[in-house]
Design a protein around this motif. Structure first.
Motif, PDB file in Angstrom:
ATOM      1  N   HIS A 252       9.156   7.019   2.999  1.00  0.00           N
ATOM      2  CA  HIS A 252       8.096   6.581   2.084  1.00  0.00           C
ATOM      3  C   HIS A 252       8.516   6.620   0.611  1.00  0.00           C
ATOM      4  N   PHE A 253       9.816   6.732   0.338  1.00  0.00           N
ATOM      5  CA  PHE A 253      10.278   6.779  -1.049  1.00  0.00           C
ATOM      6  C   PHE A 253       9.796   5.569  -1.839  1.00  0.00           C
ATOM      7  N   CYS A 254       9.790   4.406  -1.207  1.00  0.00           N
ATOM      8  CA  CYS A 254       9.484   3.166  -1.920  1.00  0.00           C
ATOM      9  C   CYS A 254       7.980   2.906  -2.068  1.00  0.00           C
ATOM     10  N   ASP A 255       7.149   3.727  -1.437  1.00  0.00           N
ATOM     11  CA  ASP A 255       5.707   3.469  -1.454  1.00  0.00           C
ATOM     12  C   ASP A 255       5.140   3.463  -2.871  1.00  0.00           C
ATOM     13  N   SER A 256       5.705   4.313  -3.744  1.00  0.00           N
ATOM     14  CA  SER A 256       5.167   4.457  -5.099  1.00  0.00           C
ATOM     15  C   SER A 256       6.009   3.731  -6.143  1.00  0.00           C
ATOM     16  N   CYS A 257       6.824   2.801  -5.709  1.00  0.00           N
ATOM     17  CA  CYS A 257       7.655   2.052  -6.665  1.00  0.00           C
ATOM     18  C   CYS A 257       6.774   1.375  -7.701  1.00  0.00           C
ATOM     19  N   ASN A 258       7.122   1.552  -8.969  1.00  0.00           N
ATOM     20  CA  ASN A 258       6.312   0.978 -10.058  1.00  0.00           C
ATOM     21  C   ASN A 258       7.173   0.356 -11.149  1.00  0.00           C
ATOM     22  N   ARG A 259       8.469   0.117 -10.839  1.00  0.00           N
ATOM     23  CA  ARG A 259       9.388  -0.328 -11.883  1.00  0.00           C
ATOM     24  C   ARG A 259      10.149  -1.596 -11.488  1.00  0.00           C
ATOM     25  N   LEU A 260      10.457  -2.364 -12.506  1.00  0.00           N
ATOM     26  CA  LEU A 260      11.305  -3.541 -12.346  1.00  0.00           C
ATOM     27  C   LEU A 260      12.498  -3.381 -13.274  1.00  0.00           C
ATOM     28  N   ARG A 261      13.589  -4.037 -12.925  1.00  0.00           N
ATOM     29  CA  ARG A 261      14.813  -3.894 -13.692  1.00  0.00           C
ATOM     30  C   ARG A 261      15.292  -5.249 -14.202  1.00  0.00           C
ATOM     31  N   VAL A 262      15.766  -5.257 -15.431  1.00  0.00           N
ATOM     32  CA  VAL A 262      16.401  -6.446 -15.991  1.00  0.00           C
ATOM     33  C   VAL A 262      17.784  -6.037 -16.484  1.00  0.00           C
ATOM     34  N   SER A 263      18.783  -6.782 -16.056  1.00  0.00           N
ATOM     35  CA  SER A 263      20.160  -6.450 -16.407  1.00  0.00           C
ATOM     36  C   SER A 263      20.462  -6.832 -17.846  1.00  0.00           C
ATOM     37  N   ALA A 264      21.598  -6.363 -18.326  1.00  0.00           N
ATOM     38  CA  ALA A 264      21.989  -6.616 -19.713  1.00  0.00           C
ATOM     39  C   ALA A 264      22.236  -8.087 -19.979  1.00  0.00           C
ATOM     40  N   ARG A 265      22.397  -8.882 -18.925  1.00  0.00           N
ATOM     41  CA  ARG A 265      22.610 -10.321 -19.082  1.00  0.00           C
ATOM     42  C   ARG A 265      21.365 -11.126 -18.719  1.00  0.00           C
ATOM     43  N   GLY A 266      20.243 -10.436 -18.529  1.00  0.00           N
ATOM     44  CA  GLY A 266      18.981 -11.137 -18.387  1.00  0.00           C
ATOM     45  C   GLY A 266      18.573 -11.525 -16.985  1.00  0.00           C
ATOM     46  N   LYS A 267      19.027 -10.775 -15.976  1.00  0.00           N
ATOM     47  CA  LYS A 267      18.599 -11.058 -14.614  1.00  0.00           C
ATOM     48  C   LYS A 267      17.590 -10.014 -14.140  1.00  0.00           C
TER      49      LYS A 267
END
Length: 326
Positions: A252-267
């Protein structure tokens, strides 16, 4: 209420934004051979960062963490902080750093608007610190931690990856450190990446073993807050500091996921362990593109999986954590 939501009811109000892949440390679990440039840097410009953060803020983002590589290597790092601080509705600005510039710049960054900082300190033994990081900068980093405490940050966290047969014996030292020091210790379970299968098998230490020890020594699991991420947090009445455990192999680690990631090159990366990234940079050239950018984010979130596949040994295309900000 956040507009950014996936098919499993998870809302995403936290952006982890990498501003560079470059790092001057050679941590054995991340960049064992050091940073190797891949052509021209091409990292997001200050204007592109402004458009990116503005769009995420309009879509409900309230917290931005600046990551790398080592983000403070950018000469315009203070300007990046100011751009985010000037963005309405962003109420928390954080950064993860190896701490090598912290002693000299903690007050400057605080004045620019940075309020929370995570410093990577994988050992309190200078020799082991050098063995893991490849840099003889232990005293310098520790002075930086003290400078951050003195500068008045809301929260100073220490990130440590405990590794079997390396620094796993450091746990008592870490606990002693936070008994009379108001630091948050964050122990991060080693994760397998594309470059590190042999290393993972040799040094993976389950976070559950640390949790069992903490509970046996009188630490208590804190109630989960409404906006808390996947960390399990612990406190003890005899300690000023607290402990958080990041255990990606926990059920259940992913149940509370609340973040998105953007790479240094904009992906955009929907997960640290993802098959690839969605290009955003073409929509970071003007404020007029903001509605289209938000729509692209909303569409992509409908493709987010319920959980990662680490248990099946799938690590995606992530070759090392520095590539998309950890």
């Amino acid at each position: 209420m956040s507009q950014l939501q996936d098919n499993f009811g998870r809302k995403f109000h936290y952006l982890r934004m990498s501003v560079t892949d470059v790092c001057n440390f050679k941590c054995s679990y991340c960049l064992p051979d050091g940073y190797r440039p891949d052509g021209k840097p091409g990292f997001l410009s200050l204007d592109e960062i402004s458009h990116l953060v503005g769009a995420f803020a309009e879509a409900g983002t309230r917290k931005v963490r600046i990551t790398g590589g080592e983000p403070t290597l950018r000469k315009d790092f203070s300007d990046i902080i100011r751009v985010i601080a000037d963005t309405k509705t962003i109420n928390t600005i954080a950064c993860t750093t190896n701490g090598y510039r912290l002693e000299k710049h903690a007050r400057e960054w605080f004045d620019a608007g940075l309020r929370r900082i995570n410093v990577s300190v994988d050992s309190l033994d200078p020799r082991m610190f050098y063995q893991i990081t490849g840099e003889n900068r232990f005293d310098e980093v520790m002075r930086g931690v003290n400078a951050a405490l003195e500068a008045g940050f809301e929260r100073v966290k220490i990130n440590a990856v405990l590794l079997k047969n390396l620094n796993d014996q450091d746990l008592p030292r870490f606990l002693h450190w936070i008994k009379h020091t108001p630091l948050d210790l964050r122990f991060i379970e080693l994760m397998e990446t594309g470059l590190g299968r042999d290393y993972f098998q040799a040094h993976h230490l389950p976070g559950s073993s640390i949790r069992d020890r903490l509970l046996a020594e009188g630490w208590s699991l804190d109630p989960r807050g409404a906006e808390d991420g996947p960390a399990q947090n612990f406190s003890h009445p005899d300690y000023q500091g607290r402990i958080g455990l990041i255990m990606p192999y926990e059920k259940h680690f992913c149940d509370s996921c609340n973040r998105l990631r953007v790479s240094a090159r904009g992906k955009l990366h929907l997960c640290l362990f993802t098959e690839g990234g969605l290009e955003l940079r073409d929509l970071l050239q003007s404020a007029e593109q903001r509605p289209e950018l938000i729509a692209r984010l909303e569409r992509q979130l409908l493709l987010k999986r319920e959980t990662h596949l680490l248990h099946q040994g799938f690590t995606g295309v992530t070759q090392h954590l520095a590539s998309i900000g950890g």
